[in-house]
Design an enzyme around this catalytic site. Structure first.
Site, mmCIF file in Angstrom:
data_model
loop_
_atom_site.group_PDB
_atom_site.id
_atom_site.type_symbol
_atom_site.label_atom_id
_atom_site.label_comp_id
_atom_site.label_asym_id
_atom_site.label_seq_id
_atom_site.Cartn_x
_atom_site.Cartn_y
_atom_site.Cartn_z
ATOM 1 N N HIS A 21 -42.481 -19.177 -56.392
ATOM 2 C CA HIS A 21 -43.838 -19.699 -56.589
ATOM 3 C C HIS A 21 -44.579 -19.687 -55.251
ATOM 4 O O HIS A 21 -44.020 -19.309 -54.213
ATOM 5 C CB HIS A 21 -43.816 -21.087 -57.234
ATOM 6 C CG HIS A 21 -43.001 -22.106 -56.485
ATOM 7 N ND1 HIS A 21 -43.323 -22.530 -55.214
ATOM 8 C CD2 HIS A 21 -41.875 -22.774 -56.834
ATOM 9 C CE1 HIS A 21 -42.449 -23.435 -54.818
ATOM 10 N NE2 HIS A 21 -41.540 -23.589 -55.770
ATOM 11 N N CYS A 146 -35.902 -39.726 -61.874
ATOM 12 C CA CYS A 146 -36.083 -39.042 -60.593
ATOM 13 C C CYS A 146 -37.576 -38.968 -60.272
ATOM 14 O O CYS A 146 -38.367 -38.509 -61.091
ATOM 15 C CB CYS A 146 -35.487 -37.633 -60.650
ATOM 16 S SG CYS A 146 -36.037 -36.607 -59.272
ATOM 17 N N LYS A 296 -43.461 -26.391 -62.273
ATOM 18 C CA LYS A 296 -43.350 -25.818 -63.594
ATOM 19 C C LYS A 296 -43.676 -26.839 -64.671
ATOM 20 O O LYS A 296 -44.358 -26.544 -65.646
ATOM 21 C CB LYS A 296 -41.950 -25.254 -63.806
ATOM 22 C CG LYS A 296 -42.133 -23.803 -64.223
ATOM 23 C CD LYS A 296 -40.981 -23.102 -64.727
ATOM 24 C CE LYS A 296 -41.492 -21.964 -65.596
ATOM 25 N NZ LYS A 296 -40.439 -21.431 -66.395
HETATM 26 ZN ZN LIG Z 1 -34.799 -34.720 -59.093
#
Ligand SMILES: [Zn+2]
Length: 485
Positions: A21, A146, A296
């Site tokens: 990317h 996360c 993404k």
């Molecule tokens: Zn992570």
């Protein structure tokens, strides 16, 4: 740093679970600009980039595609190699962590840590994000998710070897305080010092649950922690512990701000334990789109492998360095790219070269006229900016020269003023030469074209002096940049 005449520089190695990317591209371009500049200064340069190919996430992706992990990374690697080729990334080594030469060095460093008494066996239980390949503390997660991947962290418990990172806490703090160039910019350095106010926990450096990795030399049930495997690439690439390593190390690491901790604190303590000098780290910002981080999951992605279908690689290189102040986050937009391509590259530079050479053909039969350059350049200022890795400011200073040459030619009107024509055109051509040497780290392909048209070679910054352009025939070529609507 820059000891002797050697300079080692690296990008981080990319995780090939997805296609490249714009963030990967940006890091490679910035690093490439510095590497090229150093070569121009006369340094012997070792510039490495590459792929981080182990870990459970890679294995998962491979499985999802019905491929063996090695086949999968072999397949993915071609896209990253293509990215480098499309954008003229002048790396000296494209290193892949699955190479045999790397396994040997990973084991060697692990054994140094082990022999130094810094590795012990224990049991690890923690909250783990597979995508980050990192254990998190409860407090660093967003309600168990996360913070980067917005996925729930998993509880992982297993037998593991630990690295005594806690042992290096005080030494790291002292080192960071005494070596301001270890972590730059300063803001990031202070961030690390702040985080070091909390006690450092020992680091789990092996997994029994991850198959796709390098087996520990002391216990084949375990594979080496992916971050340790990855970081050691910077030693493998200079053939640690042999001559090349001795010549080049320590390295300058160009990394994104999400992995400074790994490159300064974790990597720093592994190296201290192994008795190896610490590198330098320069942290760059993120490439955002309309203020949003490209990822993404957010659906905001620019495909750098397709972007060159529409724009020249040099225009994209120029744009990214010019638009995103090195060390800060910045925005990518095609509108802004087009504007810079049309106004600056096509008009300021392309037109300047084209109309000057046309006049040389018309008035001097294609021969560079005699004269003395009337324009002046402060090269030292640019050198200083580059020394501090102020790439964006250096480029904008060089561009002021380009604009200065345009102002001069417009004022002097050599197409009307016959008496001054010889001097003015010599001044312009000689100045274009200087500017194209300075710009060659940023837009190498274009500067190569200019040098061929004017009949000189881009070799050294030392040639950035006035009145060095020799008489000779010019070779007018195609226009440098076509405008894009
Ligand atoms: Zn992570």
């Amino acid at each position: 740093m820059t000891k002797k005449n050697y300079f080692q520089i690296s990008t981080a190695i990319d995780y090939p679970t997805n296609f490249p990317h714009a963030g990967h591209l940006y890091e490679k371009i910035c690093t490439d600009v510095i590497a090229r500049w150093k070569r121009l200064q006369g340094f012997k340069v070792h510039f490495s980039t590459g792929l981080d190919e182990f870990g459970s996430k890679v294995a998962k992706c491979a499985k999802a595609k019905g491929m063996e992990p090695q086949k999968f990374v072999d397949y993915m690697s071609q896209f990253f190699l293509k990215l480098c080729k499309l954008y003229n990334i002048s790396y000296d080594d494209f290193i892949r962590t699955t190479e045999k030469r790397h396994e040997k060095i990973v084991n060697e460093i692990f054994m140094k840590n082990y022999d130094n008494g810094d590795i012990y066996k224990g049991e690890y239980e923690g909250l783990y994000c597979v995508d980050c390949e990192t254990f998190y503390l409860e407090k660093d997660l967003d309600n168990g998710y996360c913070p980067i991947h917005k996925k729930p962290a998993e509880v992982v418990r297993e037998e593991s070897y630990f690295f005594k990172m806690s042992k290096y806490q005080e030494r790291l703090i002292k080192y960071i305080k005494e070596n301001p160039s270890f972590i730059r910019p300063e803001k990031k350095r202070n961030e690390m010092l702040n985080r070091l106010k909390e006690p450092l926990r020992d680091l789990s450096v092996s997994r029994t649950s991850v198959d796709w990795g390098i087996r520990l030399p002391i216990d084949k049930k375990h594979t080496n922690y992916i971050w340790q495997t990855a970081l050691i690439n910077y030693l493998t690439t200079v053939d640690y512990p042999n001559k090349k390593f001795k010549d080049f190390w320590p390295c300058l690491h160009i990394v994104g701000s999400d992995i400074i901790w790994h490159h300064s604190i974790i990597w720093g303590s592994f190296l201290m334990s192994a008795g190896i000098e610490l590198p330098e780290i320069f942290v760059h910002g993120f490439v955002n789109i309309k203020g949003q981080k490209m990822s993404k999951s957010s659906g905001v992605v620019v495909d750098p492998l397709k972007l060159t279908d529409k724009y020249p690689a040099d225009a994209i290189r120029y744009f990214l360095i010019r638009e995103i102040t090195f060390g800060h986050d910045g925005d990518f937009s095609e509108e802004a790219l087009k504007e810079r391509l049309n106004n600056e590259l096509a008009n300021d530079l392309g037109n300047l070269v084209s109309r000057s050479l046309t006049m040389v053909e018309k008035y001097f039969d294609g021969k560079i006229p005699k004269g003395k350059n009337e324009l002046k350049f402060d090269i030292e200022k640019i050198k200083k900016l580059m020394e501090n890795y102020e790439l964006t400011n250096a480029l904008s200073e060089i561009w002021k020269f380009v604009q200065e040459i345009n102002r001069y030619i417009n004022k002097e009107k050599p197409w009307e003023n016959e008496k001054r024509r010889e001097t003015v055109l010599y001044s312009v051509l000689d100045s274009i030469k200087i500017v194209s040497i300075l710009l060659s780290s940023f837009i190498p392909e274009t500067c190569e074209k200019i040098s061929k048209q004017l009949g000189f070679e881009i070799k050294s910054l030392k040639d950035c002096k006035t009145n060095l352009l020799k008489e000779g025939k010019i070779k007018r070529g195609e226009i440098l940049f076509k405008k894009v609507e």
